[in-house]
Design a protein around this motif. Structure first.
Motif, PDB file in Angstrom:
ATOM      1  N   LEU A 208       0.829  -1.202   0.000  1.00  8.05           N
ATOM      2  CA  LEU A 208       0.000   0.000   0.000  1.00  8.05           C
ATOM      3  C   LEU A 208       0.868   1.259   0.000  1.00  8.05           C
ATOM      4  N   LEU A 209       1.887   1.290   0.845  1.00  9.89           N
ATOM      5  CA  LEU A 209       2.787   2.447   0.887  1.00  9.89           C
ATOM      6  C   LEU A 209       3.567   2.598  -0.418  1.00  9.89           C
ATOM      7  N   GLY A 210       3.996   1.490  -0.993  1.00 11.43           N
ATOM      8  CA  GLY A 210       4.677   1.536  -2.284  1.00 11.43           C
ATOM      9  C   GLY A 210       3.756   2.057  -3.378  1.00 11.43           C
ATOM     10  N   SER A 211       2.511   1.606  -3.362  1.00 14.62           N
ATOM     11  CA  SER A 211       1.527   2.058  -4.345  1.00 14.62           C
ATOM     12  C   SER A 211       1.307   3.556  -4.253  1.00 14.62           C
ATOM     13  N   VAL A 212       1.064   4.024  -3.050  1.00 12.51           N
ATOM     14  CA  VAL A 212       0.800   5.444  -2.846  1.00 12.51           C
ATOM     15  C   VAL A 212       2.013   6.273  -3.271  1.00 12.51           C
TER      16      VAL A 212
ATOM     17  N   PRO B 150      -4.587   0.272  -7.178  1.00 14.58           N
ATOM     18  CA  PRO B 150      -5.615  -0.389  -6.375  1.00 14.58           C
ATOM     19  C   PRO B 150      -6.902  -0.636  -7.158  1.00 14.58           C
ATOM     20  N   LYS B 151      -7.245   0.269  -8.074  1.00 12.55           N
ATOM     21  CA  LYS B 151      -8.474   0.087  -8.848  1.00 12.55           C
ATOM     22  C   LYS B 151      -8.370  -1.154  -9.738  1.00 12.55           C
ATOM     23  N   ALA B 152      -7.184  -1.441 -10.274  1.00  7.38           N
ATOM     24  CA  ALA B 152      -7.012  -2.601 -11.152  1.00  7.38           C
ATOM     25  C   ALA B 152      -7.328  -3.899 -10.409  1.00  7.38           C
ATOM     26  N   TYR B 153      -6.921  -4.009  -9.147  1.00  7.12           N
ATOM     27  CA  TYR B 153      -7.206  -5.214  -8.370  1.00  7.12           C
ATOM     28  C   TYR B 153      -8.686  -5.315  -8.019  1.00  7.12           C
ATOM     29  N   VAL B 154      -9.287  -4.180  -7.687  1.00  4.56           N
ATOM     30  CA  VAL B 154     -10.714  -4.174  -7.365  1.00  4.56           C
ATOM     31  C   VAL B 154     -11.532  -4.570  -8.594  1.00  4.56           C
TER      32      VAL B 154
ATOM     33  N   LEU C 187      -5.747  12.659  -9.864  1.00  4.24           N
ATOM     34  CA  LEU C 187      -5.095  11.376  -9.599  1.00  4.24           C
ATOM     35  C   LEU C 187      -4.856  11.195  -8.102  1.00  4.24           C
ATOM     36  N   LEU C 188      -4.391  12.244  -7.430  1.00  4.47           N
ATOM     37  CA  LEU C 188      -4.144  12.156  -5.987  1.00  4.47           C
ATOM     38  C   LEU C 188      -5.439  11.929  -5.211  1.00  4.47           C
ATOM     39  N   ILE C 189      -6.530  12.538  -5.649  1.00  8.62           N
ATOM     40  CA  ILE C 189      -7.822  12.319  -4.981  1.00  8.62           C
ATOM     41  C   ILE C 189      -8.221  10.854  -5.080  1.00  8.62           C
ATOM     42  N   VAL C 190      -8.066  10.275  -6.274  1.00 14.17           N
ATOM     43  CA  VAL C 190      -8.378   8.848  -6.449  1.00 14.17           C
ATOM     44  C   VAL C 190      -7.470   7.998  -5.562  1.00 14.17           C
ATOM     45  N   VAL C 191      -6.189   8.340  -5.527  1.00 14.92           N
ATOM     46  CA  VAL C 191      -5.220   7.571  -4.732  1.00 14.92           C
ATOM     47  C   VAL C 191      -5.590   7.630  -3.254  1.00 14.92           C
ATOM     48  N   PHE C 192      -5.848   8.822  -2.745  1.00 16.03           N
ATOM     49  CA  PHE C 192      -6.115   8.945  -1.316  1.00 16.03           C
ATOM     50  C   PHE C 192      -7.506   8.445  -0.935  1.00 16.03           C
ATOM     51  N   THR C 193      -8.430   8.446  -1.882  1.00 19.55           N
ATOM     52  CA  THR C 193      -9.734   7.812  -1.632  1.00 19.55           C
ATOM     53  C   THR C 193      -9.541   6.303  -1.479  1.00 19.55           C
TER      54      THR C 193
ATOM     55  N   TRP D 185      -7.843   5.705   1.854  1.00 16.87           N
ATOM     56  CA  TRP D 185      -8.805   5.863   2.951  1.00 16.87           C
ATOM     57  C   TRP D 185      -9.704   4.643   3.071  1.00 16.87           C
ATOM     58  N   ALA D 186     -10.156   4.120   1.916  1.00 16.77           N
ATOM     59  CA  ALA D 186     -11.051   2.963   1.906  1.00 16.77           C
ATOM     60  C   ALA D 186     -10.358   1.694   2.400  1.00 16.77           C
TER      61      ALA D 186
END
Length: 196
Positions: free
Chosen positions: A71-75, A114-118, A184-190, A193-194
């Motif tokens: 998760l930290l690497g992704s962000v 993260p969206k790709a895995y979801v 992009l940052l909004i999507v990342v931090f959403t 957060w989730a």
């Protein structure tokens, strides 16, 4: 199968890191410059699907410490991509990005997206339309997914390139680049957060 197609369309048209980065590259560097990134994104997406289908993603994400590291690497990587988009063609204190993100960046994005895995988990664990032959169902799902995926991403790349080619004032272009990066940052931090 119709339900699967509808789900793919709606899951793909919602902006995620891949789409926003593609549009950002188009705006900052032009259509042709984004094709290499898009190729990497598509190849990485295929590998991502295989990770999801094989169950490897579920296995890895079941380990809490590894999940936090990933998760930290992704962000971190997605923040880097946002910075590259925001700094392209601008005169801010950092050295501006002088060349677009390429194939390897696109491929790497899919491993930490993260969206790709979801999306992969949603599409491959649901919408069964060939329960008697799961192998061919997976093959058909991958084909259908990519037949829809490619035009949608090409449209986003073209939209970004169109914005970038409008001969806008430098400050306006900088605002567009920063806006894409912020989206992009909004999507990342959403997503962050989730997952907490």
């Amino acid at each position: 199968m119709i339900e699967f197609v509808i789900a793919v369309i709606f899951l793909l048209i919602t902006p995620g890191p891949g789409v926003l980065t593609t549009a950002g590259i188009g705006a900052a560097f032009g259509y042709r410059a984004g094709l290499g990134f898009l190729g990497g994104l598509m190849f990485g997406g295929f590998i991502n699907m295989m990770i999801v289908v094989s169950g490897l993603a579920a296995l890895v994400l079941a380990i809490p410490s590894l999940r936090i590291i990933l998760l930290l690497g992704s962000v971190s990587y997605l923040v880097y991509l946002a910075w590259r988009i925001a700094s392209a063609g601008s005169n801010i204190s950092f050295k501006p990005a002088s060349k677009p993100l390429g194939f390897m960046n696109g491929m790497m994005l899919q491993f930490i997206n993260p969206k790709a895995y979801v999306v992969g988990t949603t599409l491959f664990s649901g919408f069964a339309f060939m329960p008697e032959n799961p192998f061919w169902e997976v093959v058909l799902k991958i084909l259908i997914f990519n037949i829809i995926w490619l035009p949608i991403h090409l449209i986003w790349l073209q939209a970004g390139a169109k914005m970038g080619s409008m001969n806008l004032a430098e400050t306006t272009q900088r605002r567009i680049n920063v806006g894409m990066a912020l989206a992009l940052l909004i999507v990342v931090f959403t997503a962050l957060w989730a997952s907490i």
